[in-house]
Motif scaffolding. Structure first.
Motif, mmCIF file in Angstrom:
data_model
loop_
_atom_site.group_PDB
_atom_site.id
_atom_site.type_symbol
_atom_site.label_atom_id
_atom_site.label_comp_id
_atom_site.label_asym_id
_atom_site.label_seq_id
_atom_site.Cartn_x
_atom_site.Cartn_y
_atom_site.Cartn_z
ATOM 1 N N ASP A 1 7.586 2.399 62.059
ATOM 2 C CA ASP A 1 6.154 2.165 62.235
ATOM 3 C C ASP A 1 5.942 1.261 63.439
ATOM 4 O OD1 ASP A 1 3.440 1.523 62.066
ATOM 5 O OD2 ASP A 1 3.454 1.562 59.881
ATOM 6 N N ALA A 2 5.545 1.859 64.549
ATOM 7 C CA ALA A 2 5.375 1.126 65.809
ATOM 8 C C ALA A 2 4.241 0.117 65.747
ATOM 9 C CB ALA A 2 5.126 2.115 66.948
ATOM 10 N N GLU A 3 3.353 0.232 64.765
ATOM 11 C CA GLU A 3 2.222 -0.685 64.660
ATOM 12 C C GLU A 3 2.582 -1.994 63.962
ATOM 13 O OE1 GLU A 3 -1.229 1.215 63.034
ATOM 14 O OE2 GLU A 3 -1.003 2.962 64.336
ATOM 15 N N VAL A 4 3.788 -2.085 63.426
ATOM 16 C CA VAL A 4 4.210 -3.287 62.705
ATOM 17 C C VAL A 4 5.203 -4.041 63.583
ATOM 18 C CG1 VAL A 4 5.305 -4.170 60.618
ATOM 19 C CG2 VAL A 4 3.844 -2.152 60.492
ATOM 20 N N PRO A 5 4.813 -5.213 64.072
ATOM 21 C CA PRO A 5 5.643 -5.917 65.048
ATOM 22 C C PRO A 5 7.001 -6.383 64.527
ATOM 23 C CG PRO A 5 3.745 -7.255 64.414
ATOM 24 C CD PRO A 5 3.565 -5.901 63.792
ATOM 25 N N GLU A 6 7.154 -6.582 63.232
ATOM 26 C CA GLU A 6 8.422 -7.084 62.704
ATOM 27 C C GLU A 6 9.549 -6.072 62.852
ATOM 28 O OE1 GLU A 6 5.604 -7.025 60.716
ATOM 29 O OE2 GLU A 6 5.041 -9.113 61.012
ATOM 30 N N GLY A 7 9.209 -4.782 62.973
ATOM 31 C CA GLY A 7 10.221 -3.748 63.166
ATOM 32 C C GLY A 7 10.963 -3.333 61.914
ATOM 33 N N ASP A 8 10.561 -3.851 60.768
ATOM 34 C CA ASP A 8 11.271 -3.493 59.539
ATOM 35 C C ASP A 8 10.516 -2.486 58.679
ATOM 36 O OD1 ASP A 8 9.194 -5.093 58.612
ATOM 37 O OD2 ASP A 8 10.456 -6.308 57.301
ATOM 38 N N ALA A 9 9.395 -1.997 59.174
ATOM 39 C CA ALA A 9 8.577 -1.053 58.408
ATOM 40 C C ALA A 9 8.722 0.357 58.982
ATOM 41 C CB ALA A 9 7.109 -1.472 58.434
ATOM 42 N N TRP A 10 8.746 1.320 58.096
ATOM 43 C CA TRP A 10 8.765 2.722 58.488
ATOM 44 C C TRP A 10 7.513 3.382 57.929
ATOM 45 C CZ3 TRP A 10 12.965 6.179 60.249
ATOM 46 C CH2 TRP A 10 13.941 5.469 60.951
ATOM 47 N N TYR A 11 7.018 4.359 58.661
ATOM 48 C CA TYR A 11 5.857 5.145 58.245
ATOM 49 C C TYR A 11 6.371 6.404 57.558
ATOM 50 C CZ TYR A 11 1.739 8.054 58.365
ATOM 51 O OH TYR A 11 0.710 8.867 57.994
ATOM 52 N N LEU A 12 5.778 6.728 56.437
ATOM 53 C CA LEU A 12 6.098 7.943 55.695
ATOM 54 C C LEU A 12 4.821 8.760 55.604
ATOM 55 C CD1 LEU A 12 8.286 8.276 52.587
ATOM 56 C CD2 LEU A 12 6.015 9.285 52.555
ATOM 57 N N GLY A 13 4.902 10.011 55.985
ATOM 58 C CA GLY A 13 3.718 10.863 55.950
ATOM 59 C C GLY A 13 4.072 12.311 55.707
ATOM 60 N N MET A 14 3.049 13.107 55.569
ATOM 61 C CA MET A 14 3.166 14.551 55.401
ATOM 62 C C MET A 14 4.079 14.926 54.235
ATOM 63 S SD MET A 14 3.260 17.196 58.615
ATOM 64 C CE MET A 14 5.017 17.193 58.884
ATOM 65 N N LEU A 15 4.078 14.095 53.197
ATOM 66 C CA LEU A 15 4.843 14.427 51.999
ATOM 67 C C LEU A 15 4.223 15.690 51.407
ATOM 68 C CD1 LEU A 15 7.036 13.640 49.910
ATOM 69 C CD2 LEU A 15 5.243 12.420 48.681
ATOM 70 N N THR A 16 5.007 16.733 51.335
ATOM 71 C CA THR A 16 4.482 18.043 50.951
ATOM 72 C C THR A 16 5.428 18.726 49.983
ATOM 73 O OG1 THR A 16 3.604 18.254 53.206
ATOM 74 C CG2 THR A 16 3.672 20.248 51.865
ATOM 75 N N ILE A 17 4.864 19.255 48.919
ATOM 76 C CA ILE A 17 5.607 20.092 47.972
ATOM 77 C C ILE A 17 4.850 21.409 47.851
ATOM 78 C CG2 ILE A 17 6.372 20.361 45.575
ATOM 79 C CD1 ILE A 17 7.953 18.224 47.136
ATOM 80 N N ARG A 18 5.594 22.500 47.821
ATOM 81 C CA ARG A 18 4.978 23.819 47.678
ATOM 82 C C ARG A 18 4.066 23.811 46.452
ATOM 83 N NH1 ARG A 18 9.088 28.708 47.256
ATOM 84 N NH2 ARG A 18 8.242 28.935 45.161
ATOM 85 N N PRO A 19 2.810 24.234 46.610
ATOM 86 C CA PRO A 19 1.846 24.128 45.511
ATOM 87 C C PRO A 19 2.313 24.725 44.182
ATOM 88 C CG PRO A 19 0.669 24.604 47.516
ATOM 89 C CD PRO A 19 2.145 24.687 47.849
ATOM 90 N N ASP A 20 3.009 25.837 44.207
ATOM 91 C CA ASP A 20 3.447 26.446 42.943
ATOM 92 C C ASP A 20 4.664 25.748 42.334
ATOM 93 O OD1 ASP A 20 5.327 27.352 44.798
ATOM 94 O OD2 ASP A 20 5.418 29.372 43.967
ATOM 95 N N GLN A 21 5.153 24.691 42.987
ATOM 96 C CA GLN A 21 6.299 23.935 42.483
ATOM 97 C C GLN A 21 5.935 22.480 42.169
ATOM 98 O OE1 GLN A 21 9.581 25.349 42.082
ATOM 99 N NE2 GLN A 21 8.284 27.156 42.280
ATOM 100 N N GLN A 22 4.650 22.151 42.215
ATOM 101 C CA GLN A 22 4.239 20.761 42.081
ATOM 102 C C GLN A 22 4.339 20.216 40.658
ATOM 103 O OE1 GLN A 22 0.427 20.406 44.043
ATOM 104 N NE2 GLN A 22 1.364 20.450 46.060
ATOM 105 N N ASP A 23 4.732 21.025 39.717
ATOM 106 C CA ASP A 23 4.880 20.528 38.351
ATOM 107 C C ASP A 23 6.341 20.178 38.026
ATOM 108 O OD1 ASP A 23 5.900 23.093 38.341
ATOM 109 O OD2 ASP A 23 4.905 23.696 36.488
ATOM 110 N N ARG A 24 7.216 20.159 39.022
ATOM 111 C CA ARG A 24 8.647 19.928 38.805
ATOM 112 C C ARG A 24 9.088 18.513 39.170
ATOM 113 N NH1 ARG A 24 11.987 24.108 41.952
ATOM 114 N NH2 ARG A 24 13.607 22.781 41.071
ATOM 115 N N GLN A 25 8.171 17.644 39.502
ATOM 116 C CA GLN A 25 8.461 16.260 39.915
ATOM 117 C C GLN A 25 9.290 16.190 41.194
ATOM 118 O OE1 GLN A 25 9.817 13.918 36.584
ATOM 119 N NE2 GLN A 25 7.963 14.330 35.438
ATOM 120 N N LEU A 26 9.155 17.229 42.018
ATOM 121 C CA LEU A 26 9.855 17.257 43.294
ATOM 122 C C LEU A 26 9.278 16.233 44.265
ATOM 123 C CD1 LEU A 26 10.197 21.128 43.771
ATOM 124 C CD2 LEU A 26 11.941 19.512 42.946
#
Length: 176
Positions: free
Chosen positions: A80-105
């Protein structure tokens, strides 16, 4: 479950997966769809390639049940370039196929993304979620994320879709 960094040959399937999960409608919509308040695609092939080229430390992880099996999910992680300490990471676009979203994937992929980032030096993970997504925000909170009180504007233009109303992001963070 098999987690692996995405290969360029997988990018078209990732674009299809992300758009079906984020903007799918009717039978194609999962519980995470944004179709009710954002029109258009979430991502296209060109913007995915541009984003990866612009963020050389980013990793797009994929999820499959077995080697060579169908793509079930993906997640984007990067420092995460917006966090000056350098120890943070950005996580995004977490995606699971809609027909598989009941599997706790989603839980498994989220945990793997966090562990992957931690292995690269992350001490915390940050993310943004559209402010209207109360159910999704609550889902992340149950997995240890907390609202930081920060907000960010939703991008103007149609790169991430065209909002049907004024939108913003809330920022969530989790210590690893």
């Amino acid at each position: 479950m098999i987690f692996a960094p995405a290969a360029p040959s997988e990018f078209p399937a990732i674009v299809d997966l992300v758009n079906s999960a984020y903007r799918g409608q009717g039978a194609q919509a999962g519980w995470t769809t944004e179709a009710g308040y954002i029109d258009g695609q979430r991502i296209d092939l060109e913007s995915l390639k541009e984003d990866l080229a612009a963020s050389p430390d980013a990793v797009l992880l994929t999820l499959r049940d077995e080697d060579g099996g169908p793509l079930l999910g993906c997640v984007w992680i990067e420092p995460d370039a917006e966090v000056p300490e350098g120890d943070a990471w950005y996580l995004g676009m977490l995606t699971i196929r809609p027909d598989q979203q009941d599997r706790q994937l989603g839980r498994a992929l989220l945990a793997h993304g966090e562990a992957y980032a931690q292995g690269l030096g992350a001490r915390r993970v940050r993310m943004t979620v559209v402010h209207l997504r109360d159910t999704l925000i609550a889902w992340y909170q149950r997995r240890g994320y907390a609202l930081t009180g920060e907000t960010k504007p939703f991008p103007v233009g149609e790169r991430f879709g065209k909002p049907q109303r004024a939108l913003s992001f809330v920022v969530l963070e989790k210590a690893l």
